[in-house]
Design a protein around this motif. Structure first.
Motif, PDB file in Angstrom:
ATOM      1  N   LEU A   1      -2.749  -0.374  66.007  1.00 36.20           N
ATOM      2  CA  LEU A   1      -1.457  -0.549  65.321  1.00 36.20           C
ATOM      3  C   LEU A   1      -1.042   0.777  64.681  1.00 36.20           C
ATOM      4  N   MET A   2      -2.013   1.477  64.151  1.00 36.30           N
ATOM      5  CA  MET A   2      -1.724   2.787  63.534  1.00 36.30           C
ATOM      6  C   MET A   2      -1.248   3.779  64.595  1.00 36.30           C
ATOM      7  N   ALA A   3      -1.868   3.755  65.762  1.00 39.62           N
ATOM      8  CA  ALA A   3      -1.425   4.635  66.850  1.00 39.62           C
ATOM      9  C   ALA A   3       0.007   4.275  67.247  1.00 39.62           C
TER      10      ALA A   3
ATOM     11  N   LEU B   1      -5.133   7.982  42.476  1.00 40.60           N
ATOM     12  CA  LEU B   1      -5.022   9.439  42.399  1.00 40.60           C
ATOM     13  C   LEU B   1      -5.416  10.065  43.749  1.00 40.60           C
ATOM     14  N   GLY B   2      -6.359   9.429  44.464  1.00 37.86           N
ATOM     15  CA  GLY B   2      -6.766   9.908  45.792  1.00 37.86           C
ATOM     16  C   GLY B   2      -5.608   9.853  46.774  1.00 37.86           C
ATOM     17  N   ASN B   3      -4.907   8.713  46.813  1.00 40.78           N
ATOM     18  CA  ASN B   3      -3.737   8.602  47.694  1.00 40.78           C
ATOM     19  C   ASN B   3      -2.707   9.672  47.333  1.00 40.78           C
TER      20      ASN B   3
ATOM     21  N   VAL C   1      -6.736  21.007  49.556  1.00 40.66           N
ATOM     22  CA  VAL C   1      -7.384  20.442  48.361  1.00 40.66           C
ATOM     23  C   VAL C   1      -6.920  18.998  48.179  1.00 40.66           C
ATOM     24  N   GLY C   2      -7.810  18.160  47.673  1.00 38.74           N
ATOM     25  CA  GLY C   2      -7.443  16.769  47.391  1.00 38.74           C
ATOM     26  C   GLY C   2      -7.559  15.839  48.580  1.00 38.74           C
ATOM     27  N   ALA C   3      -8.060  16.339  49.725  1.00 36.08           N
ATOM     28  CA  ALA C   3      -8.092  15.500  50.930  1.00 36.08           C
ATOM     29  C   ALA C   3      -9.108  14.367  50.821  1.00 36.08           C
ATOM     30  N   ARG C   4     -10.058  14.505  49.891  1.00 32.33           N
ATOM     31  CA  ARG C   4     -11.063  13.465  49.747  1.00 32.33           C
ATOM     32  C   ARG C   4     -11.459  13.338  48.279  1.00 32.33           C
ATOM     33  N   VAL C   5     -10.697  12.527  47.552  1.00 34.81           N
ATOM     34  CA  VAL C   5     -11.013  12.275  46.146  1.00 34.81           C
ATOM     35  C   VAL C   5     -12.029  11.135  46.117  1.00 34.81           C
ATOM     36  N   MET C   6     -13.120  11.308  45.344  1.00 36.63           N
ATOM     37  CA  MET C   6     -14.202  10.327  45.371  1.00 36.63           C
ATOM     38  C   MET C   6     -14.111   9.364  44.179  1.00 36.63           C
TER      39      MET C   6
ATOM     40  N   MET D   1       1.735  -4.797  57.611  1.00 40.77           N
ATOM     41  CA  MET D   1       0.975  -5.459  58.685  1.00 40.77           C
ATOM     42  C   MET D   1      -0.473  -4.975  58.715  1.00 40.77           C
ATOM     43  N   HIS D   2      -0.701  -3.721  58.354  1.00 40.52           N
ATOM     44  CA  HIS D   2      -2.082  -3.255  58.247  1.00 40.52           C
ATOM     45  C   HIS D   2      -2.795  -3.937  57.074  1.00 40.52           C
ATOM     46  N   ALA D   3      -2.043  -4.168  55.997  1.00 30.47           N
ATOM     47  CA  ALA D   3      -2.677  -4.702  54.776  1.00 30.47           C
ATOM     48  C   ALA D   3      -3.295  -6.079  55.009  1.00 30.47           C
TER      49      ALA D   3
ATOM     50  N   ALA E   1       3.504  15.454  63.984  1.00 33.75           N
ATOM     51  CA  ALA E   1       2.425  15.648  63.015  1.00 33.75           C
ATOM     52  C   ALA E   1       2.331  14.467  62.066  1.00 33.75           C
ATOM     53  N   VAL E   2       1.124  14.262  61.519  1.00 25.22           N
ATOM     54  CA  VAL E   2       0.858  13.114  60.651  1.00 25.22           C
ATOM     55  C   VAL E   2       0.074  13.588  59.422  1.00 25.22           C
ATOM     56  N   PRO E   3       0.709  13.597  58.239  1.00 24.00           N
ATOM     57  CA  PRO E   3      -0.046  13.980  57.038  1.00 24.00           C
ATOM     58  C   PRO E   3      -0.904  12.822  56.545  1.00 24.00           C
ATOM     59  N   VAL E   4      -2.199  13.061  56.407  1.00 22.70           N
ATOM     60  CA  VAL E   4      -3.140  12.031  55.924  1.00 22.70           C
ATOM     61  C   VAL E   4      -4.277  12.692  55.149  1.00 22.70           C
ATOM     62  N   GLY E   5      -5.012  11.871  54.399  1.00 23.25           N
ATOM     63  CA  GLY E   5      -6.246  12.327  53.769  1.00 23.25           C
ATOM     64  C   GLY E   5      -7.356  12.376  54.822  1.00 23.25           C
ATOM     65  N   ALA E   6      -8.484  12.972  54.444  1.00 27.01           N
ATOM     66  CA  ALA E   6      -9.571  13.191  55.409  1.00 27.01           C
ATOM     67  C   ALA E   6     -10.116  11.885  55.991  1.00 27.01           C
ATOM     68  N   ASP E   7     -10.025  10.785  55.232  1.00 27.55           N
ATOM     69  CA  ASP E   7     -10.602   9.524  55.726  1.00 27.55           C
ATOM     70  C   ASP E   7      -9.887   8.976  56.962  1.00 27.55           C
ATOM     71  N   GLN E   8      -8.667   9.436  57.228  1.00 27.83           N
ATOM     72  CA  GLN E   8      -7.919   8.916  58.378  1.00 27.83           C
ATOM     73  C   GLN E   8      -8.029   9.798  59.623  1.00 27.83           C
TER      74      GLN E   8
ATOM     75  N   GLY F   1      -4.222  13.267  48.036  1.00 29.73           N
ATOM     76  CA  GLY F   1      -4.569  13.419  49.450  1.00 29.73           C
ATOM     77  C   GLY F   1      -3.372  13.296  50.373  1.00 29.73           C
ATOM     78  N   ALA F   2      -2.350  12.554  49.950  1.00 29.05           N
ATOM     79  CA  ALA F   2      -1.253  12.305  50.884  1.00 29.05           C
ATOM     80  C   ALA F   2       0.128  12.370  50.211  1.00 29.05           C
ATOM     81  N   LEU F   3       0.373  11.469  49.254  1.00 32.67           N
ATOM     82  CA  LEU F   3       1.752  11.264  48.782  1.00 32.67           C
ATOM     83  C   LEU F   3       2.415  12.509  48.200  1.00 32.67           C
TER      84      LEU F   3
ATOM     85  N   LYS G   1     -18.766   7.927  47.396  1.00 32.63           N
ATOM     86  CA  LYS G   1     -17.877   6.968  48.079  1.00 32.63           C
ATOM     87  C   LYS G   1     -16.432   7.377  47.794  1.00 32.63           C
ATOM     88  N   LYS G   2     -15.504   7.192  48.752  1.00 32.18           N
ATOM     89  CA  LYS G   2     -14.131   7.642  48.468  1.00 32.18           C
ATOM     90  C   LYS G   2     -13.462   6.754  47.414  1.00 32.18           C
ATOM     91  N   MET G   3     -12.557   7.344  46.643  1.00 26.45           N
ATOM     92  CA  MET G   3     -11.790   6.568  45.668  1.00 26.45           C
ATOM     93  C   MET G   3     -10.881   5.626  46.447  1.00 26.45           C
TER      94      MET G   3
HETATM   95  P1  TYM Z   1      -4.211   4.134  52.965  1.00 34.42           P
HETATM   96  O1  TYM Z   1      -3.170   3.171  52.555  1.00 34.42           O
HETATM   97  O2  TYM Z   1      -5.648   3.778  52.758  1.00 34.42           O
HETATM   98  O3  TYM Z   1      -4.008   5.523  52.225  1.00 34.42           O
HETATM   99  C1  TYM Z   1      -2.761   6.232  52.258  1.00 34.42           C
HETATM  100  C2  TYM Z   1      -3.034   7.722  52.356  1.00 34.42           C
HETATM  101  O4  TYM Z   1      -3.888   8.166  51.282  1.00 34.42           O
HETATM  102  C3  TYM Z   1      -5.014   8.858  51.808  1.00 34.42           C
HETATM  103  N1  TYM Z   1      -6.188   8.582  50.964  1.00 34.42           N
HETATM  104  C4  TYM Z   1      -6.914   9.507  50.305  1.00 34.42           C
HETATM  105  N2  TYM Z   1      -6.816  10.838  50.233  1.00 34.42           N
HETATM  106  C5  TYM Z   1      -7.726  11.487  49.466  1.00 34.42           C
HETATM  107  N3  TYM Z   1      -8.728  10.881  48.768  1.00 34.42           N
HETATM  108  C6  TYM Z   1      -8.867   9.541  48.821  1.00 34.42           C
HETATM  109  N4  TYM Z   1      -9.815   8.944  48.126  1.00 34.42           N
HETATM  110  C7  TYM Z   1      -7.941   8.792  49.609  1.00 34.42           C
HETATM  111  N5  TYM Z   1      -7.773   7.461  49.876  1.00 34.42           N
HETATM  112  C8  TYM Z   1      -6.719   7.359  50.704  1.00 34.42           C
HETATM  113  C9  TYM Z   1      -5.186   8.310  53.215  1.00 34.42           C
HETATM  114  O5  TYM Z   1      -5.872   9.210  54.041  1.00 34.42           O
HETATM  115  C10 TYM Z   1      -3.758   8.101  53.659  1.00 34.42           C
HETATM  116  O6  TYM Z   1      -3.213   9.308  54.144  1.00 34.42           O
HETATM  117  N6  TYM Z   1      -4.435   3.624  57.927  1.00 34.42           N
HETATM  118  C11 TYM Z   1      -3.700   4.239  56.838  1.00 34.42           C
HETATM  119  C12 TYM Z   1      -2.260   3.812  56.766  1.00 34.42           C
HETATM  120  C13 TYM Z   1      -1.495   4.028  58.025  1.00 34.42           C
HETATM  121  C14 TYM Z   1      -1.070   5.277  58.553  1.00 34.42           C
HETATM  122  C15 TYM Z   1      -0.354   4.963  59.725  1.00 34.42           C
HETATM  123  C16 TYM Z   1      -1.237   6.592  58.121  1.00 34.42           C
HETATM  124  C17 TYM Z   1      -1.044   3.067  58.867  1.00 34.42           C
HETATM  125  N7  TYM Z   1      -0.335   3.636  59.889  1.00 34.42           N
HETATM  126  C18 TYM Z   1       0.204   5.985  60.522  1.00 34.42           C
HETATM  127  C19 TYM Z   1      -0.686   7.587  58.932  1.00 34.42           C
HETATM  128  C20 TYM Z   1       0.015   7.287  60.096  1.00 34.42           C
HETATM  129  C21 TYM Z   1      -4.362   3.836  55.525  1.00 34.42           C
HETATM  130  O7  TYM Z   1      -5.059   2.874  55.425  1.00 34.42           O
HETATM  131  O8  TYM Z   1      -3.992   4.588  54.467  1.00 34.42           O
END
Ligand code: TYM
Length: 336
Positions: free
Chosen positions: A135-137, A22-24, A186-191, A48-50, A147-154, A27-29, A198-200
């Protein structure tokens, strides 16, 4: 993807290290679909990150395909956006090497995700875990993303990507677009539901700590009922009430109700009622995603045509940047 001249470019990625939570989603999708009308969007399943943490190969393969289907179910539209698997596009690893040689050890050792992950995976603190942000860069800079949409943890990783781009441009002349973060209000950091400081996370060992976007309604309700709260029995946004604040934030994100409205709605009522309401709201949010996911998973050929066509286009775009970089750093042009 219709690449339109006047539209800006977005890049984002997600790891196939488990079914998204739900955090992903919050926060992002959820935002990925919405951005497609305004931007040229490029999305990637970053396999490759995984592998910076140990993966079972058969499971990684299955999860990569499931995640691709899930992104389509979340609203990524292949008519508008690219959706590809990172390992299908060689330039990501190729650029990463060059950026490795242009990034200092000290900078990488300050990354909080590296510190956290090397503590939780102490038996496997590999070099990839350390250079993960490079690799992410590379992912981002190859597509000249604005621009890059991400959750607060990134956020910290994104700041590093900006820094790498600026330094490279400074040293070799203008090469990369410097990307801006897009972090939802809203939703940028779901715990975690079990440890709300701790983040979800989709890789949490305790399945009660996270809601997976594919969890069935009764599992969702059960997990919310078990969520850790406090002994006050007051639904209020107050310091020290991390569990309740997290549930309020999820409810806010799922229904659009403000914190004041939520406090008023549950005034004088117990946590039981509140948890039920949060669970029901989340079930409703995830229902359409789950229905579409089942359809996409039934059509593997369609899925393969999407990620293959997208990768071909991504290869063409990313090579343009890669060869520009090769030239800048002094590599001899390949004549064959
Ligand atoms: P990943 O796979 O951990 O998470 C994908 C996206 O979900 C967000 N997210 C959250 N948002 C809110 N609350 C949470 N608990 C939570 N957990 C995760 C993350 O911020 C992310 O946006 N390093 C990245 C993947 C990546 C990437 C990139 C992202 C690789 N290359 C280039 C942006 C641009 C990661 O581990 O996301």
């Amino acid at each position: 993807m219709e690449e339109t001249q006047n539209k800006k470019t977005i890049f984002s990625g997600i790891q196939p290290s488990g079914i998204p939570t739900l955090g992903n989603y919050l926060g992002a999708l959820r935002g990925w679909g919405e951005l497609q009308n305004e931007y040229n969007c490029i999305y990637s399943v970053v396999d490759m990150h995984a592998i910076t943490v140990k993966q079972d190969p058969a499971q990684l393969r299955r999860r990569t395909l499931e995640l691709t289907a899930l992104l389509l179910a979340c609203g990524v539209d292949p008519e508008k956006s690219l959706l590809f698997i990172q390992s299908h596009v060689p330039a990501h690893a190729q650029l990463a090497w060059i950026l490795n040689c242009n990034t200092q050890f000290g900078v990488l050792s300050r990354m909080t995700q590296f510190k956290d992950k090397s503590a939780t995976h102490a038996d496997n603190v590999n070099a990839g875990l350390f250079t993960y942000p490079i690799l992410m860069a590379s992912d981002i800079l190859l597509y000249q993303a604005d621009a890059v949409p991400v959750g607060a943890d990134q956020k910290q990783h994104l700041e590093l990507a900006r820094d790498i781009a600026q330094r490279f441009n400074g040293a070799y002349g203008d090469t990369f677009t410097v990307p801006e973060p897009i972090i939802p209000k809203v939703g940028a950091r779901v715990m975690s539901l079990q440890e709300p400081t701790k983040k979800m996370s989709k890789s949490d060992e305790n399945i009660n700590a996270f809601i997976s976007v594919l969890d069935r309604p009764d599992d969702i309700m059960r997990k919310f009922k078990r969520a850790v709260t406090d002994s006050d029995a007051v639904v209020a946004y107050k310091e020290g009430k991390d569990g309740i604040i997290n549930l309020m934030s999820i409810y806010n994100s799922a229904t659009g109700k403000s914190f004041e409205q939520i406090e008023a709605e549950f005034k004088g009522r117990g946590y039981g009622d509140f948890k039920t309401a949060v669970g029901e709201a989340v079930v409703e949010v995830l229902k359409p995603v789950q229905a579409k996911y089942d359809d996409f998973m039934k059509n593997k050929d369609y899925l393969s045509s999407i990620y293959s066509e997208s990768a071909k286009k991504a290869i063409a775009i990313s090579n343009r940047t890669l060869y520009k970089v090769y030239k800048k750093v002094g590599f001899v042009k390949r004549e064959f």
